[in-house]
Design a protein around this motif. Structure first.
Motif, PDB file in Angstrom:
ATOM      1  N   MET A  27       0.826  -1.207   0.000  1.00  0.00           N
ATOM      2  CA  MET A  27       0.000   0.000   0.000  1.00  0.00           C
ATOM      3  C   MET A  27       0.859   1.255   0.000  1.00  0.00           C
ATOM      4  SD  MET A  27      -3.322  -0.821   2.399  1.00  0.00           S
ATOM      5  CE  MET A  27      -2.378  -1.314   3.835  1.00  0.00           C
ATOM      6  N   LYS A  28       2.109   1.128   0.453  1.00  0.00           N
ATOM      7  CA  LYS A  28       3.003   2.279   0.519  1.00  0.00           C
ATOM      8  C   LYS A  28       3.911   2.384  -0.697  1.00  0.00           C
ATOM      9  CE  LYS A  28       1.621   3.427   4.677  1.00  0.00           C
ATOM     10  NZ  LYS A  28       0.906   4.702   4.936  1.00  0.00           N
ATOM     11  N   SER A  29       4.202   1.250  -1.346  1.00  0.00           N
ATOM     12  CA  SER A  29       5.174   1.243  -2.438  1.00  0.00           C
ATOM     13  C   SER A  29       4.591   0.531  -3.657  1.00  0.00           C
ATOM     14  CB  SER A  29       6.462   0.549  -1.989  1.00  0.00           C
ATOM     15  OG  SER A  29       7.325   0.340  -3.079  1.00  0.00           O
ATOM     16  N   LYS A  30       4.629   1.194  -4.805  1.00  0.00           N
ATOM     17  CA  LYS A  30       4.145   0.579  -6.035  1.00  0.00           C
ATOM     18  C   LYS A  30       5.072  -0.552  -6.483  1.00  0.00           C
ATOM     19  CE  LYS A  30       2.466   1.608 -10.676  1.00  0.00           C
ATOM     20  NZ  LYS A  30       2.992   0.374 -11.233  1.00  0.00           N
ATOM     21  N   THR A  31       6.375  -0.412  -6.207  1.00  0.00           N
ATOM     22  CA  THR A  31       7.324  -1.465  -6.582  1.00  0.00           C
ATOM     23  C   THR A  31       6.993  -2.764  -5.864  1.00  0.00           C
ATOM     24  OG1 THR A  31       9.038   0.205  -6.930  1.00  0.00           O
ATOM     25  CG2 THR A  31       9.750  -2.086  -6.688  1.00  0.00           C
ATOM     26  N   VAL A  32       6.764  -2.655  -4.559  1.00  0.00           N
ATOM     27  CA  VAL A  32       6.391  -3.841  -3.781  1.00  0.00           C
ATOM     28  C   VAL A  32       5.047  -4.370  -4.247  1.00  0.00           C
ATOM     29  CG1 VAL A  32       5.886  -4.710  -1.466  1.00  0.00           C
ATOM     30  CG2 VAL A  32       7.719  -3.049  -1.807  1.00  0.00           C
ATOM     31  N   ARG A  33       4.112  -3.466  -4.540  1.00  0.00           N
ATOM     32  CA  ARG A  33       2.772  -3.872  -4.987  1.00  0.00           C
ATOM     33  C   ARG A  33       2.841  -4.637  -6.296  1.00  0.00           C
ATOM     34  NH1 ARG A  33       0.647   0.566  -4.015  1.00  0.00           N
ATOM     35  NH2 ARG A  33       0.747   1.586  -6.034  1.00  0.00           N
ATOM     36  N   ASP A  34       3.644  -4.164  -7.228  1.00  0.00           N
ATOM     37  CA  ASP A  34       3.781  -4.859  -8.507  1.00  0.00           C
ATOM     38  C   ASP A  34       4.452  -6.215  -8.336  1.00  0.00           C
ATOM     39  OD1 ASP A  34       2.597  -2.735  -9.756  1.00  0.00           O
ATOM     40  OD2 ASP A  34       4.472  -1.802 -10.402  1.00  0.00           O
ATOM     41  N   PHE A  35       5.407  -6.300  -7.399  1.00  0.00           N
ATOM     42  CA  PHE A  35       6.120  -7.559  -7.180  1.00  0.00           C
ATOM     43  C   PHE A  35       5.219  -8.591  -6.504  1.00  0.00           C
ATOM     44  CE2 PHE A  35       8.750 -10.296  -4.434  1.00  0.00           C
ATOM     45  CZ  PHE A  35       9.522 -10.903  -5.403  1.00  0.00           C
ATOM     46  N   VAL A  36       4.449  -8.162  -5.518  1.00  0.00           N
ATOM     47  CA  VAL A  36       3.621  -9.090  -4.744  1.00  0.00           C
ATOM     48  C   VAL A  36       2.326  -9.422  -5.470  1.00  0.00           C
ATOM     49  CG1 VAL A  36       2.361  -9.420  -2.582  1.00  0.00           C
ATOM     50  CG2 VAL A  36       4.604  -8.301  -2.569  1.00  0.00           C
ATOM     51  N   LEU A  37       1.625  -8.395  -5.930  1.00  0.00           N
ATOM     52  CA  LEU A  37       0.304  -8.594  -6.534  1.00  0.00           C
ATOM     53  C   LEU A  37       0.371  -8.795  -8.042  1.00  0.00           C
ATOM     54  CD1 LEU A  37      -1.676  -5.858  -4.560  1.00  0.00           C
ATOM     55  CD2 LEU A  37      -1.390  -8.275  -3.996  1.00  0.00           C
ATOM     56  N   GLY A  38       1.456  -8.329  -8.661  1.00  0.00           N
ATOM     57  CA  GLY A  38       1.550  -8.419 -10.110  1.00  0.00           C
ATOM     58  C   GLY A  38       0.956  -7.186 -10.782  1.00  0.00           C
ATOM     59  N   LYS A  39       1.121  -7.094 -12.089  1.00  0.00           N
ATOM     60  CA  LYS A  39       0.614  -5.967 -12.856  1.00  0.00           C
ATOM     61  C   LYS A  39      -0.400  -6.445 -13.884  1.00  0.00           C
ATOM     62  CE  LYS A  39       4.614  -4.414 -14.310  1.00  0.00           C
ATOM     63  NZ  LYS A  39       5.616  -3.523 -14.920  1.00  0.00           N
ATOM     64  N   GLU A  40      -1.224  -5.505 -14.312  1.00  0.00           N
ATOM     65  CA  GLU A  40      -2.203  -5.847 -15.344  1.00  0.00           C
ATOM     66  C   GLU A  40      -1.497  -6.048 -16.683  1.00  0.00           C
ATOM     67  OE1 GLU A  40      -1.737  -1.478 -14.953  1.00  0.00           O
ATOM     68  OE2 GLU A  40      -2.254  -3.102 -13.584  1.00  0.00           O
ATOM     69  N   THR A  41      -2.124  -6.873 -17.542  1.00  0.00           N
ATOM     70  CA  THR A  41      -1.546  -7.197 -18.851  1.00  0.00           C
ATOM     71  C   THR A  41      -2.590  -6.963 -19.929  1.00  0.00           C
ATOM     72  OG1 THR A  41      -0.182  -8.922 -17.828  1.00  0.00           O
ATOM     73  CG2 THR A  41      -0.415  -8.976 -20.219  1.00  0.00           C
ATOM     74  N   ILE A  42      -2.239  -6.161 -20.942  1.00  0.00           N
ATOM     75  CA  ILE A  42      -3.159  -5.890 -22.053  1.00  0.00           C
ATOM     76  C   ILE A  42      -3.149  -7.090 -23.000  1.00  0.00           C
ATOM     77  CG2 ILE A  42      -3.648  -4.396 -24.018  1.00  0.00           C
ATOM     78  CD1 ILE A  42      -2.376  -2.105 -22.480  1.00  0.00           C
ATOM     79  N   LEU A  43      -4.319  -7.687 -23.215  1.00  0.00           N
ATOM     80  CA  LEU A  43      -4.443  -8.866 -24.080  1.00  0.00           C
ATOM     81  C   LEU A  43      -4.975  -8.511 -25.466  1.00  0.00           C
ATOM     82  CD1 LEU A  43      -5.965 -11.368 -21.496  1.00  0.00           C
ATOM     83  CD2 LEU A  43      -3.556 -10.963 -22.036  1.00  0.00           C
ATOM     84  N   ILE A  44      -5.842  -7.503 -25.535  1.00  0.00           N
ATOM     85  CA  ILE A  44      -6.397  -7.053 -26.820  1.00  0.00           C
ATOM     86  C   ILE A  44      -6.240  -5.545 -26.894  1.00  0.00           C
ATOM     87  CG2 ILE A  44      -8.450  -6.898 -28.282  1.00  0.00           C
ATOM     88  CD1 ILE A  44      -9.501  -9.411 -27.015  1.00  0.00           C
ATOM     89  N   ASN A  45      -5.691  -5.068 -27.982  1.00  0.00           N
ATOM     90  CA  ASN A  45      -5.468  -3.640 -28.175  1.00  0.00           C
ATOM     91  C   ASN A  45      -6.046  -3.223 -29.517  1.00  0.00           C
ATOM     92  OD1 ASN A  45      -4.615  -1.032 -27.924  1.00  0.00           O
ATOM     93  ND2 ASN A  45      -2.449  -1.455 -28.301  1.00  0.00           N
ATOM     94  N   HIS A  46      -7.087  -2.390 -29.493  1.00  0.00           N
ATOM     95  CA  HIS A  46      -7.764  -1.922 -30.705  1.00  0.00           C
ATOM     96  C   HIS A  46      -8.247  -3.100 -31.563  1.00  0.00           C
ATOM     97  CE1 HIS A  46      -6.691   2.139 -29.707  1.00  0.00           C
ATOM     98  NE2 HIS A  46      -5.387   1.871 -29.749  1.00  0.00           N
TER      99      HIS A  46
END
Length: 286
Positions: free
Chosen positions: A81-100
């Motif tokens: 909740m305090k760090s985006k780096t930790v958040r991305d490492f623990v929870l992961g990031k969103e992934t774009i599957l379809i673009n336009h």
């Protein structure tokens, strides 16, 4: 001490400890759980079961393992909740599957999703053609969010450039046959008004299971006896019809009178009522 009593005591104590840990982890719906959350839950459940049945010889070691598996996720969630780096490492990031409208093959491989899996997920969103999708994003929880093309998006009042009235939360004014004075006061009503509305449909308060009032003052009822069919509320429809009739009457009086002052008065009144009807129409005709 009997073995069964020891198991009971350990189970109760571990249940309380697990409950405290779950509360510290925070409220998360099952659909929001990541793979890390699932693994943590399974590990904690296995340790608790082993400790409860005394299948783990070293009791202190089991408690330490339980504290680690419960404490580390709590610490990581607070850090995320305090760090985006930790958040991305623990929870992961969103992934774009379809673009336009174009499916990104490399992204599908990255999230280990087959084309059939993608199409299945889209169908769950009531989308049967990937060409109708502007963007599709896989969230860290594994759910897929879909944005349709402009021409495929549902029509909304904003699309039609229509003004609509604001909606407030309906208030429950009767629950299990008991009137809720606080909710009535919040809506600007009292028990007298509620009794009058119930008399219109011939219902006693003690026969009402749930009664709610919306932002327009319209009362909705659900009775204990489901066999009784109540008429649908007509408050908004009657008010709209009354305003339109009043406007029409003013126009008729303006045409029928021969006195200039009266004609002007009726014409002005008709114009005012017309403006009122236009302002209230989005609220009364929805």
């Amino acid at each position: 001490m009997p073995e069964w009593l020891m198991i009971l005591i350990r189970s109760v104590l571990l249940f309380g400890l697990t409950l405290v840990g779950a509360r510290l982890l925070g409220k998360r719906q099952s659909g929001q759980l990541t793979f890390f959350d699932v693994v943590t839950g399974i590990a904690i459940g296995v340790i608790v079961a082993l400790l409860s049945l005394n299948l783990m010889r070293n009791m202190l070691g089991g408690i330490i393992a339980l504290v680690v598996w419960a404490g580390f996720p709590i610490a990581l969630h607070y850090l995320s909740m305090k760090s985006k780096t930790v958040r991305d490492f623990v929870l992961g990031k969103e992934t774009i599957l379809i673009n336009h409208g174009k499916v990104l093959d490399d992204k599908l491989m990255e999230v280990r999703l087959t084309p059939e899996d993608l199409l299945s997920q889209l169908r769950r969103k009531n989308v049967f053609s990937f060409a109708d999708v502007e963007f599709a994003v896989m969230e860290p929880t594994g759910d897929i969010s879909v944005l349709l093309n402009k021409e495929k998006q549902p029509i909304t009042p904003k699309t039609l450039e229509l003004d609509v009235g604001r909606e407030s939360v309906p208030q429950t004014v009767i629950l299990d046959g008991v009137m809720m004075d606080e909710a009535l006061t919040a809506m600007g009503f009292n028990r007298g008004w509620l009794h009058t509305e119930l008399e219109k449909v011939g219902v006693a308060p003690e026969n009402v299971f749930i009664a709610q009032v919306d932002s327009t003052g319209q009362l909705y009822l659900d009775l204990f006896d489901d066999a009784i069919i109540l008429p649908k509320p007509k408050t908004k429809e009657l008010l709209y019809a009354t305003l339109k009739k009043s406007q029409a009457d003013c126009e008729l009086f303006a045409l029928s009178t021969q006195q200039p002052r009266a004609k002007q008065m009726y014409s002005d009144s008709s114009q005012i009522l017309n403006e009122v009807v236009q302002d209230l129409e989005p609220l009364l005709k929805r």
